[in-house]
Structure formats: C-alpha cells, structure tokens
Design a protein around this motif. Structure first.
Motif, PDB file in Angstrom:
ATOM      1  N   ASP A 113       0.825  -1.218   0.000  1.00  0.00           N
ATOM      2  CA  ASP A 113       0.000   0.000   0.000  1.00  0.00           C
ATOM      3  C   ASP A 113       0.854   1.261   0.000  1.00  0.00           C
ATOM      4  O   ASP A 113       0.476   2.269  -0.586  1.00  0.00           O
ATOM      5  CB  ASP A 113      -0.926   0.014   1.225  1.00  0.00           C
ATOM      6  CG  ASP A 113      -2.064  -0.992   1.089  1.00  0.00           C
ATOM      7  OD1 ASP A 113      -2.326  -1.440  -0.050  1.00  0.00           O
ATOM      8  OD2 ASP A 113      -2.666  -1.328   2.125  1.00  0.00           O
ATOM      9  N   GLU A 114       2.016   1.205   0.656  1.00  0.00           N
ATOM     10  CA  GLU A 114       2.913   2.355   0.720  1.00  0.00           C
ATOM     11  C   GLU A 114       3.673   2.578  -0.587  1.00  0.00           C
ATOM     12  O   GLU A 114       4.280   3.622  -0.775  1.00  0.00           O
ATOM     13  CB  GLU A 114       3.914   2.196   1.859  1.00  0.00           C
ATOM     14  CG  GLU A 114       3.281   2.232   3.235  1.00  0.00           C
ATOM     15  CD  GLU A 114       4.333   2.134   4.335  1.00  0.00           C
ATOM     16  OE1 GLU A 114       5.413   2.748   4.182  1.00  0.00           O
ATOM     17  OE2 GLU A 114       4.060   1.443   5.330  1.00  0.00           O
ATOM     18  N   LEU A 115       3.648   1.592  -1.468  1.00  0.00           N
ATOM     19  CA  LEU A 115       4.428   1.672  -2.709  1.00  0.00           C
ATOM     20  C   LEU A 115       3.541   1.735  -3.948  1.00  0.00           C
ATOM     21  O   LEU A 115       3.930   1.276  -5.022  1.00  0.00           O
ATOM     22  CB  LEU A 115       5.385   0.475  -2.793  1.00  0.00           C
ATOM     23  CG  LEU A 115       6.453   0.415  -1.701  1.00  0.00           C
ATOM     24  CD1 LEU A 115       7.224  -0.895  -1.770  1.00  0.00           C
ATOM     25  CD2 LEU A 115       7.399   1.594  -1.803  1.00  0.00           C
ATOM     26  N   LYS A 116       2.361   2.318  -3.820  1.00  0.00           N
ATOM     27  CA  LYS A 116       1.451   2.470  -4.968  1.00  0.00           C
ATOM     28  C   LYS A 116       2.188   3.203  -6.093  1.00  0.00           C
ATOM     29  O   LYS A 116       2.870   4.193  -5.862  1.00  0.00           O
ATOM     30  CB  LYS A 116       0.212   3.261  -4.559  1.00  0.00           C
ATOM     31  CG  LYS A 116      -0.667   2.522  -3.583  1.00  0.00           C
ATOM     32  CD  LYS A 116      -1.975   2.140  -4.233  1.00  0.00           C
ATOM     33  CE  LYS A 116      -2.945   1.586  -3.223  1.00  0.00           C
ATOM     34  NZ  LYS A 116      -2.925   0.166  -3.151  1.00  0.00           N
ATOM     35  N   GLY A 117       2.073   2.669  -7.282  1.00  0.00           N
ATOM     36  CA  GLY A 117       2.714   3.280  -8.436  1.00  0.00           C
ATOM     37  C   GLY A 117       4.118   2.753  -8.700  1.00  0.00           C
ATOM     38  O   GLY A 117       4.680   2.994  -9.760  1.00  0.00           O
ATOM     39  N   PHE A 118       4.701   2.034  -7.755  1.00  0.00           N
ATOM     40  CA  PHE A 118       6.030   1.456  -7.934  1.00  0.00           C
ATOM     41  C   PHE A 118       5.880   0.018  -8.412  1.00  0.00           C
ATOM     42  O   PHE A 118       4.982  -0.694  -7.971  1.00  0.00           O
ATOM     43  CB  PHE A 118       6.819   1.467  -6.619  1.00  0.00           C
ATOM     44  CG  PHE A 118       7.227   2.830  -6.172  1.00  0.00           C
ATOM     45  CD1 PHE A 118       8.491   3.311  -6.466  1.00  0.00           C
ATOM     46  CD2 PHE A 118       6.343   3.633  -5.464  1.00  0.00           C
ATOM     47  CE1 PHE A 118       8.868   4.576  -6.052  1.00  0.00           C
ATOM     48  CE2 PHE A 118       6.709   4.896  -5.045  1.00  0.00           C
ATOM     49  CZ  PHE A 118       7.979   5.372  -5.344  1.00  0.00           C
ATOM     50  N   MET A 119       6.752  -0.400  -9.313  1.00  0.00           N
ATOM     51  CA  MET A 119       6.726  -1.775  -9.785  1.00  0.00           C
ATOM     52  C   MET A 119       7.668  -2.601  -8.912  1.00  0.00           C
ATOM     53  O   MET A 119       8.868  -2.348  -8.880  1.00  0.00           O
ATOM     54  CB  MET A 119       7.163  -1.874 -11.234  1.00  0.00           C
ATOM     55  CG  MET A 119       7.005  -3.277 -11.793  1.00  0.00           C
ATOM     56  SD  MET A 119       7.607  -3.425 -13.471  1.00  0.00           S
ATOM     57  CE  MET A 119       9.303  -3.847 -13.158  1.00  0.00           C
ATOM     58  N   ILE A 120       7.137  -3.552  -8.194  1.00  0.00           N
ATOM     59  CA  ILE A 120       7.934  -4.437  -7.346  1.00  0.00           C
ATOM     60  C   ILE A 120       8.135  -5.736  -8.109  1.00  0.00           C
ATOM     61  O   ILE A 120       7.172  -6.377  -8.517  1.00  0.00           O
ATOM     62  CB  ILE A 120       7.190  -4.724  -6.018  1.00  0.00           C
ATOM     63  CG1 ILE A 120       6.907  -3.421  -5.280  1.00  0.00           C
ATOM     64  CG2 ILE A 120       7.998  -5.688  -5.159  1.00  0.00           C
ATOM     65  CD1 ILE A 120       5.896  -3.573  -4.163  1.00  0.00           C
ATOM     66  N   ASP A 121       9.394  -6.123  -8.314  1.00  0.00           N
ATOM     67  CA  ASP A 121       9.614  -7.378  -9.025  1.00  0.00           C
ATOM     68  C   ASP A 121      10.215  -8.474  -8.145  1.00  0.00           C
ATOM     69  O   ASP A 121      10.279  -9.627  -8.551  1.00  0.00           O
ATOM     70  CB  ASP A 121      10.435  -7.189 -10.303  1.00  0.00           C
ATOM     71  CG  ASP A 121      11.773  -6.526 -10.072  1.00  0.00           C
ATOM     72  OD1 ASP A 121      12.106  -6.226  -8.926  1.00  0.00           O
ATOM     73  OD2 ASP A 121      12.478  -6.314 -11.069  1.00  0.00           O
ATOM     74  N   ASP A 122      10.616  -8.133  -6.926  1.00  0.00           N
ATOM     75  CA  ASP A 122      11.123  -9.152  -6.013  1.00  0.00           C
ATOM     76  C   ASP A 122      11.320  -8.523  -4.639  1.00  0.00           C
ATOM     77  O   ASP A 122      11.320  -7.300  -4.498  1.00  0.00           O
ATOM     78  CB  ASP A 122      12.465  -9.706  -6.516  1.00  0.00           C
ATOM     79  CG  ASP A 122      12.806 -11.055  -5.909  1.00  0.00           C
ATOM     80  OD1 ASP A 122      11.975 -11.626  -5.179  1.00  0.00           O
ATOM     81  OD2 ASP A 122      13.925 -11.550  -6.161  1.00  0.00           O
ATOM     82  N   HIS A 123      11.489  -9.354  -3.644  1.00  0.00           N
ATOM     83  CA  HIS A 123      11.804  -8.862  -2.306  1.00  0.00           C
ATOM     84  C   HIS A 123      12.444  -9.981  -1.503  1.00  0.00           C
ATOM     85  O   HIS A 123      12.358 -11.158  -1.869  1.00  0.00           O
ATOM     86  CB  HIS A 123      10.559  -8.335  -1.584  1.00  0.00           C
ATOM     87  CG  HIS A 123       9.596  -9.396  -1.180  1.00  0.00           C
ATOM     88  ND1 HIS A 123       8.671  -9.938  -2.056  1.00  0.00           N
ATOM     89  CD2 HIS A 123       9.413 -10.035   0.003  1.00  0.00           C
ATOM     90  CE1 HIS A 123       7.964 -10.843  -1.422  1.00  0.00           C
ATOM     91  NE2 HIS A 123       8.386 -10.934  -0.164  1.00  0.00           N
TER      92      HIS A 123
END
Length: 141
Positions: A113-123
């Motif tokens: 929710d804090e990273l709306k608009g960011f593309m996350i591809d791994d963690h």
C-alpha cells in the motif's frame, strides 16, 4: 529442491554431473541452515584431497545463479543453503550456527500500500538473531 531435481537442472542447463557436485548438493540438502564455503570445504576435504576454494566457490556461485541454492550475507561472509521452493516464506537466521526457521507471514502484505505506483519485481526479508539452542550455550554476562 531435492538433489535429483538439482542435478537434472544442471544437466538441462548444459552443466556436467560430477561426484563433487553431488556431494555438495547432498551436503546442503541434509542441513537446515546457511553454510559458508569454509563449512563445505571442511566437509569435502576428507574425500576430495586437494580440493580448492576456487572449485568450492565456483560451484556455490553456479548453484546460486541457477537458483538451486539461495544465499545471504552473514557477518560479512556469504552463506548458502538449499533453496526452498514449495511456498512463499521468509527466514529467521541464527547468526551463530546458521540454522533457519521459516516465517510464513510476509511483510509485503502491509508494505505494498505504501508503494502504490512502484513496480515491485522481487523482495527478500530476513530476521537475524540467536536460536534457542545457541542462547542456552552463550555465556551469561
């Protein structure tokens, strides 16, 4: 990942099956903890006289690259363990003995929710400390 699956993947990717690779994979398969190249060298030296750190590191990095092993940095040194591929989870890692415990809750559920608009591809999420056994053996101050 099982040893047989790892050896099949090696063959599929064009790498040779060797006795050393089987011993490396079997060693990691039987341990439930992160291990160093030194741990592996100590395990292999009795059966492979003259085995070099280069051979150890080359194979560890190949297995990491092929996602047979997973790696982490502990106390300034790279540690490896057999990759868990049966479900999404994270780890508690004992900084003393390297044993791991699976953590099934994923912090990404709250963070996305804090990273709306960011593309996350791994963690990657790891917690470090001391396991109960190491705590018992640690000297009291």
């Amino acid at each position: 990942m099982r040893v047989e699956e790892a050896l099949s993947l090696l063959k599929e990717k064009g790498y040779k099956y060797t006795d050393k690779r089987q011993v490396i994979l079997s060693f990691f398969n039987q341990e439930n903890r992160y291990l160093t190249a030194k741990d592996l060298l100590k395990h292999m030296e009795p059966n492979f006289e003259g085995i070099s750190f280069d051979t150890i590191y080359r194979n560890l990095h190949l297995f990491d690259q092929l996602e047979i092993l997973e790696s982490t940095e502990l106390n300034g040194e790279k540690h490896f363990r057999m990759r868990c591929d049966h479900h999404h989870h994270h780890h508690f890692i004992c900084k003393n003995c390297g044993i791991t415990k699976e953590i099934h809750q994923c912090p990404m559920d709250d963070i996305e929710d804090e990273l709306k608009g960011f593309m996350i591809d791994d963690h990657k999420f790891e917690i470090y400390g001391m396991c109960p056994n190491c705590q018992e053996q640690a000297p009291m101050y």
